[in-house]
Design a protein around this motif. Sequence first.
Motif, PDB file in Angstrom:
ATOM      1  N   SER A 147      10.047   0.628   3.335  1.00 28.20           N
ATOM      2  CA  SER A 147       9.147   1.590   3.969  1.00 28.20           C
ATOM      3  C   SER A 147       9.899   2.732   4.643  1.00 28.20           C
ATOM      4  O   SER A 147       9.446   3.876   4.643  1.00 28.20           O
ATOM      5  CB  SER A 147       8.262   0.890   5.003  1.00 28.20           C
ATOM      6  OG  SER A 147       7.524  -0.140   4.396  1.00 28.20           O
ATOM      7  N   PHE A 204       1.070   1.379  -8.665  1.00 30.12           N
ATOM      8  CA  PHE A 204       0.591   0.045  -8.291  1.00 30.12           C
ATOM      9  C   PHE A 204       1.453  -1.056  -8.906  1.00 30.12           C
ATOM     10  O   PHE A 204       1.757  -2.065  -8.275  1.00 30.12           O
ATOM     11  CB  PHE A 204      -0.867  -0.122  -8.732  1.00 30.12           C
ATOM     12  CG  PHE A 204      -1.479  -1.406  -8.269  1.00 30.12           C
ATOM     13  CD1 PHE A 204      -1.754  -1.618  -6.925  1.00 30.12           C
ATOM     14  CD2 PHE A 204      -1.770  -2.414  -9.167  1.00 30.12           C
ATOM     15  CE1 PHE A 204      -2.312  -2.798  -6.483  1.00 30.12           C
ATOM     16  CE2 PHE A 204      -2.337  -3.602  -8.736  1.00 30.12           C
ATOM     17  CZ  PHE A 204      -2.608  -3.790  -7.388  1.00 30.12           C
ATOM     18  N   LYS A 245      -5.566  -1.328 -12.027  1.00 29.81           N
ATOM     19  CA  LYS A 245      -5.420  -2.425 -11.059  1.00 29.81           C
ATOM     20  C   LYS A 245      -6.146  -3.690 -11.520  1.00 29.81           C
ATOM     21  O   LYS A 245      -5.641  -4.800 -11.350  1.00 29.81           O
ATOM     22  CB  LYS A 245      -5.954  -1.998  -9.686  1.00 29.81           C
ATOM     23  CG  LYS A 245      -5.121  -0.908  -9.026  1.00 29.81           C
ATOM     24  CD  LYS A 245      -5.682  -0.566  -7.656  1.00 29.81           C
ATOM     25  CE  LYS A 245      -4.868   0.542  -7.003  1.00 29.81           C
ATOM     26  NZ  LYS A 245      -5.384   0.904  -5.660  1.00 29.81           N
ATOM     27  N   LYS A 254       0.833  -1.212   0.000  1.00 31.04           N
ATOM     28  CA  LYS A 254       0.000   0.000   0.000  1.00 31.04           C
ATOM     29  C   LYS A 254       0.858   1.248   0.000  1.00 31.04           C
ATOM     30  O   LYS A 254       0.577   2.219  -0.728  1.00 31.04           O
ATOM     31  CB  LYS A 254      -0.920  -0.014   1.229  1.00 31.04           C
ATOM     32  CG  LYS A 254      -1.929   1.115   1.239  1.00 31.04           C
ATOM     33  CD  LYS A 254      -2.862   0.987   2.439  1.00 31.04           C
ATOM     34  CE  LYS A 254      -3.878   2.134   2.457  1.00 31.04           C
ATOM     35  NZ  LYS A 254      -4.804   2.020   3.624  1.00 31.04           N
ATOM     36  N   SER A 255       1.914   1.246   0.808  1.00 24.61           N
ATOM     37  CA  SER A 255       2.796   2.405   0.902  1.00 24.61           C
ATOM     38  C   SER A 255       3.506   2.684  -0.421  1.00 24.61           C
ATOM     39  O   SER A 255       3.559   3.818  -0.895  1.00 24.61           O
ATOM     40  CB  SER A 255       3.827   2.178   2.014  1.00 24.61           C
ATOM     41  OG  SER A 255       4.805   3.184   2.010  1.00 24.61           O
ATOM     42  N   THR A 256       4.037   1.635  -1.033  1.00 26.59           N
ATOM     43  CA  THR A 256       4.775   1.820  -2.277  1.00 26.59           C
ATOM     44  C   THR A 256       3.859   2.126  -3.454  1.00 26.59           C
ATOM     45  O   THR A 256       4.226   2.881  -4.352  1.00 26.59           O
ATOM     46  CB  THR A 256       5.618   0.572  -2.601  1.00 26.59           C
ATOM     47  OG1 THR A 256       4.769  -0.580  -2.646  1.00 26.59           O
ATOM     48  CG2 THR A 256       6.697   0.353  -1.564  1.00 26.59           C
ATOM     49  N   SER A 257       2.656   1.562  -3.448  1.00 24.34           N
ATOM     50  CA  SER A 257       1.742   1.798  -4.570  1.00 24.34           C
ATOM     51  C   SER A 257       1.262   3.242  -4.612  1.00 24.34           C
ATOM     52  O   SER A 257       0.999   3.787  -5.677  1.00 24.34           O
ATOM     53  CB  SER A 257       0.540   0.852  -4.499  1.00 24.34           C
ATOM     54  OG  SER A 257      -0.239   1.104  -3.344  1.00 24.34           O
ATOM     55  N   ARG A 258       1.159   3.872  -3.427  1.00 22.62           N
ATOM     56  CA  ARG A 258       0.748   5.274  -3.389  1.00 22.62           C
ATOM     57  C   ARG A 258       1.799   6.185  -4.012  1.00 22.62           C
ATOM     58  O   ARG A 258       1.473   7.197  -4.614  1.00 22.62           O
ATOM     59  CB  ARG A 258       0.508   5.720  -1.938  1.00 22.62           C
ATOM     60  CG  ARG A 258      -0.883   5.439  -1.422  1.00 22.62           C
ATOM     61  CD  ARG A 258      -1.208   6.299  -0.220  1.00 22.62           C
ATOM     62  NE  ARG A 258      -0.147   6.283   0.782  1.00 22.62           N
ATOM     63  CZ  ARG A 258      -0.152   5.489   1.853  1.00 22.62           C
ATOM     64  NH1 ARG A 258      -1.135   4.641   2.037  1.00 22.62           N
ATOM     65  NH2 ARG A 258       0.833   5.537   2.717  1.00 22.62           N
ATOM     66  N   LYS A 259       3.057   5.817  -3.853  1.00 22.53           N
ATOM     67  CA  LYS A 259       4.137   6.707  -4.276  1.00 22.53           C
ATOM     68  C   LYS A 259       4.854   6.210  -5.530  1.00 22.53           C
ATOM     69  O   LYS A 259       5.291   6.999  -6.359  1.00 22.53           O
ATOM     70  CB  LYS A 259       5.140   6.860  -3.129  1.00 22.53           C
ATOM     71  CG  LYS A 259       4.507   7.441  -1.875  1.00 22.53           C
ATOM     72  CD  LYS A 259       5.499   7.481  -0.726  1.00 22.53           C
ATOM     73  CE  LYS A 259       4.852   8.053   0.531  1.00 22.53           C
ATOM     74  NZ  LYS A 259       5.792   8.111   1.666  1.00 22.53           N
TER      75      LYS A 259
END
Length: 443
Positions: free
Chosen positions: A111, A49, A241, A41-46
């Motif tokens: 992270s 995806f 997605k 979730k953290s990496t997909s936001r920045k």
Amino acid sequence: MQILTLILAVILYFLAPNKYDFTICCVAFALFLYSASITVKSTSRKEGFLSFTLFFTVSFFLVNFFYPIFIYPIDKYYFPVFGRFYFNEAVITKATLLALVGYCSFSVGVSYFFGKTKVRFSGSIFQMKSGKKVILKYSYKIILVLTWVLSFITFYMAREGIFQRSSDAFVNVEPSILVIAQCLVNLLIILNFYLKKPLKNLAIVIIYSLVFIYVGDRGSAVQTSLVLLLSYNLFYKKIRKTKVVFIFLAGFIGLTVVSSLRGKDGGSKQLNQVEYSHYYDFAMDLIVNNRNLYAGYDYANKNGLNYGTSSLPYIFAPIPLLPSYITTKLFNATPQQLSSGTILTNDVGATWGLGTNLIADLYMQFGFLGVLLLMFLLGRLISSLALNNGSGLFTTICYIFVCSFSIYMARSSLFDSLRYIAWAAIIYYLLFYLLKPFLKVVK
């Protein structure tokens, strides 16, 4: 929270019993899901995806956590490799927790850096000085020609095995030729999308992949597909997605079919000879590597660590013939003989390669601390490449190359991608500096 999860995983690892414990394995799985969900979730936001983290996490789950939770309690010999070749069932719990420690350490590496730095995602990828872009266009033409030439040289050298559909058709081709050919294919895909060239120019890419699929070699096809997917996503159009989920399912089914068509004796099967009984048959190619985790963990505990011997061939791989020279002089063995995959294969007398496992490979070389540290550094590397993705074309090329190993890495070696990145750098910069003197002429 990721650091706390890592600490808890370490505590569980040292307290775990030397026997199979379903409850503890379920706890390990729950912690993995928690850590994975936060990391993805953290990496997909920045990062987007479609990323290394997403592919690696799914693969890591199947390679390390699926078997002890969903198969072992029901039918531990469902996949023949578990019944045919011995492995110490008492280490399943410990080895699974070691895998958890490895993933949590990777998550901390990813992270921690993502949380402190803003991502410069893709904005400046398309900004390049006109002079450099002219050189790049001429480099693209040369790479296109070289890809056709070297691909057919490779096919010619392996022609007998290809015609016979032998799974080891390319075994007698010099490994450096295969690496360079794959690098050219990858670079051609990336530059084709970056420079907005016609898709018909990628015909050789399709031919190249189909030949490897025809003989049952999935590695090249998977790597090429991921480069194609990521290049399309970065340079052409973002993939939704829902489409990514469909691509995952199609990939697993395709991978399993190709794997099933490959006979264990090096021959091949017909499609009507292949049968599937359960849904997890379609992830067979990754799940069977759970055995390598247990076998590698047990082997290291019984025979000691090799302190990086298995990694030496990968470090010197960018220079043709040097790995063989180094390993022969130092250990009187070929690079293949030193690999953890060969060690595990020979340990049970298998007549075909059983492969290895990322966590087992690291543990066999560097022990618990090696798994902890190197998985953290892997996370840091991925976050660094993602954070700088867009700062320069070659940084993006390195990121795509590493991502192309995201699925394969969990069942392979940490350092396998080094030689591909090194050769990509050699090809990319060699062409750039060879063409640079003509810049004023073509400007």
